[in-house]
Write a protein that holds these residues in place. Structure first.
Motif, PDB file in Angstrom:
ATOM      1  N   THR A   1       0.744  -1.081  -0.021  1.00 10.16           N
ATOM      2  CA  THR A   1      -0.062  -0.115   0.055  1.00 10.16           C
ATOM      3  C   THR A   1       0.833   1.309  -0.150  1.00 10.16           C
ATOM      4  O   THR A   1       0.647   2.331  -0.855  1.00 10.16           O
ATOM      5  CB  THR A   1      -0.749   0.032   1.207  1.00 10.16           C
ATOM      6  OG1 THR A   1      -1.643  -1.117   1.322  1.00 10.16           O
ATOM      7  CG2 THR A   1      -2.130   1.365   1.131  1.00 10.16           C
TER       8      THR A   1
ATOM      9  N   GLN B   1       2.236   1.489  -3.611  1.00 10.15           N
ATOM     10  CA  GLN B   1       1.477   2.298  -4.491  1.00 10.15           C
ATOM     11  C   GLN B   1       1.330   3.671  -3.952  1.00 10.15           C
ATOM     12  O   GLN B   1       1.099   4.495  -5.069  1.00 10.15           O
ATOM     13  CB  GLN B   1      -0.079   1.550  -4.446  1.00 10.15           C
ATOM     14  CG  GLN B   1       0.045   0.389  -4.768  1.00 10.15           C
ATOM     15  CD  GLN B   1      -1.283  -0.638  -4.198  1.00 10.15           C
ATOM     16  OE1 GLN B   1      -1.997  -0.252  -3.616  1.00 10.15           O
ATOM     17  NE2 GLN B   1      -1.337  -1.812  -5.116  1.00 10.15           N
ATOM     18  N   ALA B   2       1.263   4.188  -2.848  1.00 12.28           N
ATOM     19  CA  ALA B   2       1.023   5.619  -2.391  1.00 12.28           C
ATOM     20  C   ALA B   2       2.077   6.386  -2.983  1.00 12.28           C
ATOM     21  O   ALA B   2       2.094   7.547  -3.580  1.00 12.28           O
ATOM     22  CB  ALA B   2       0.754   5.797  -0.838  1.00 12.28           C
TER      23      ALA B   2
ATOM     24  N   SER C   1      -3.619   4.359  -7.536  1.00 12.31           N
ATOM     25  CA  SER C   1      -4.747   4.132  -6.743  1.00 12.31           C
ATOM     26  C   SER C   1      -4.502   3.094  -5.752  1.00 12.31           C
ATOM     27  O   SER C   1      -3.526   1.732  -6.242  1.00 12.31           O
ATOM     28  CB  SER C   1      -5.819   3.669  -7.675  1.00 12.31           C
ATOM     29  OG  SER C   1      -5.563   2.322  -8.336  1.00 12.31           O
ATOM     30  N   ILE C   2      -5.013   3.028  -4.606  1.00 10.88           N
ATOM     31  CA  ILE C   2      -4.583   2.070  -3.517  1.00 10.88           C
ATOM     32  C   ILE C   2      -5.537   0.801  -3.907  1.00 10.88           C
ATOM     33  O   ILE C   2      -6.833   0.884  -3.742  1.00 10.88           O
ATOM     34  CB  ILE C   2      -4.947   2.895  -2.269  1.00 10.88           C
ATOM     35  CG1 ILE C   2      -4.156   3.692  -2.038  1.00 10.88           C
ATOM     36  CG2 ILE C   2      -4.434   1.621  -1.067  1.00 10.88           C
ATOM     37  CD1 ILE C   2      -2.480   3.506  -1.957  1.00 10.88           C
TER      38      ILE C   2
ATOM     39  N   TYR D   1      -5.794  -3.388  -2.748  1.00  9.26           N
ATOM     40  CA  TYR D   1      -5.165  -4.382  -1.969  1.00  9.26           C
ATOM     41  C   TYR D   1      -4.636  -5.820  -2.997  1.00  9.26           C
ATOM     42  O   TYR D   1      -5.377  -6.016  -3.830  1.00  9.26           O
ATOM     43  CB  TYR D   1      -5.757  -5.183  -0.928  1.00  9.26           C
ATOM     44  CG  TYR D   1      -5.172  -6.304  -0.340  1.00  9.26           C
ATOM     45  CD1 TYR D   1      -4.151  -5.976   0.540  1.00  9.26           C
ATOM     46  CD2 TYR D   1      -5.341  -7.569  -0.647  1.00  9.26           C
ATOM     47  CE1 TYR D   1      -3.467  -7.020   1.234  1.00  9.26           C
ATOM     48  CE2 TYR D   1      -4.574  -8.620   0.004  1.00  9.26           C
ATOM     49  CZ  TYR D   1      -3.929  -8.481   0.978  1.00  9.26           C
ATOM     50  OH  TYR D   1      -3.178  -9.469   1.401  1.00  9.26           O
TER      51      TYR D   1
ATOM     52  N   SER E   1      -1.094   5.470   4.355  1.00 12.98           N
ATOM     53  CA  SER E   1      -1.009   5.205   2.968  1.00 12.98           C
ATOM     54  C   SER E   1      -2.208   5.697   2.129  1.00 12.98           C
ATOM     55  O   SER E   1      -2.404   6.182   1.076  1.00 12.98           O
ATOM     56  CB  SER E   1      -0.621   4.044   2.347  1.00 12.98           C
ATOM     57  OG  SER E   1       0.696   3.904   2.839  1.00 12.98           O
ATOM     58  N   VAL E   2      -3.568   5.419   2.760  1.00 11.20           N
ATOM     59  CA  VAL E   2      -4.765   5.339   2.266  1.00 11.20           C
ATOM     60  C   VAL E   2      -5.038   7.062   2.158  1.00 11.20           C
ATOM     61  O   VAL E   2      -5.612   7.577   1.138  1.00 11.20           O
ATOM     62  CB  VAL E   2      -5.768   4.660   2.922  1.00 11.20           C
ATOM     63  CG1 VAL E   2      -7.127   4.978   2.396  1.00 11.20           C
ATOM     64  CG2 VAL E   2      -5.676   3.209   2.951  1.00 11.20           C
TER      65      VAL E   2
END
Length: 141
Positions: A16, A19-20, A25-26, A28, A126-127
């Motif tokens: 995650t 990706q950030a 885009s986050i 899983y 991270s989200v």
């Protein structure tokens, strides 16, 4: 930009965070193998959790300029033994993930990372993107 390898338990947030940092885009997705793309080396948690697979992490650390030890702020115990950072001849930073979780104990987890030898600690979600810019700036310096 410095190359970084992320190490940590399964579910710590390595993929995650990867990706950030890349601005993706986050989503899983379970990391099944050591994934080296761009400036981030993403590793499966099983490599940090299993002694014989851990040797691969030691080898891959030579591909990076910085080693990032990740620990979720919700961890029940530390995966990293005291003073483990002296085993790598690279800079080692600590990254506390999931800092906004209702059960988070970020300062507690940060103390584990400091005990392991990390001098610099980052706190991220991270989200939401919290703390991501600080890591990017650190890698750009």
């Amino acid at each position: 930009m410095k190359k970084i390898i992320f190490m940590g338990r399964t579910g710590a947030g390595k993929t995650t965070l990867t990706q950030a940092i890349r601005g993706e885009s986050i989503e899983y997705q379970k990391t099944q193998y050591i994934h080296y793309e761009d400036v981030v080396i993403d590793t499966p948690g099983e490599y940090a959790e299993t002694q014989h697979l851990g040797r691969a992490l030691a080898l891959y650390s030579y591909e990076a300029d910085v080693v990032g030890l990740l620990a979720s702020a919700t961890e029940p115990y530390s995966l990293y033994p005291p003073n483990i950072t002296c085993m790598v001849n690279r800079e080692v930073i600590g990254i506390v993930t999931k800092v906004d979780d209702p059960n988070a104990r970020p300062e507690w987890v940060a103390s584990w990372l400091r005990n392991s030898g990390c001098k610099k600690i980052f706190f991220v979600n991270s989200v939401t993107g919290k703390g991501i810019d600080e890591i990017i700036q650190y890698l750009d310096a």
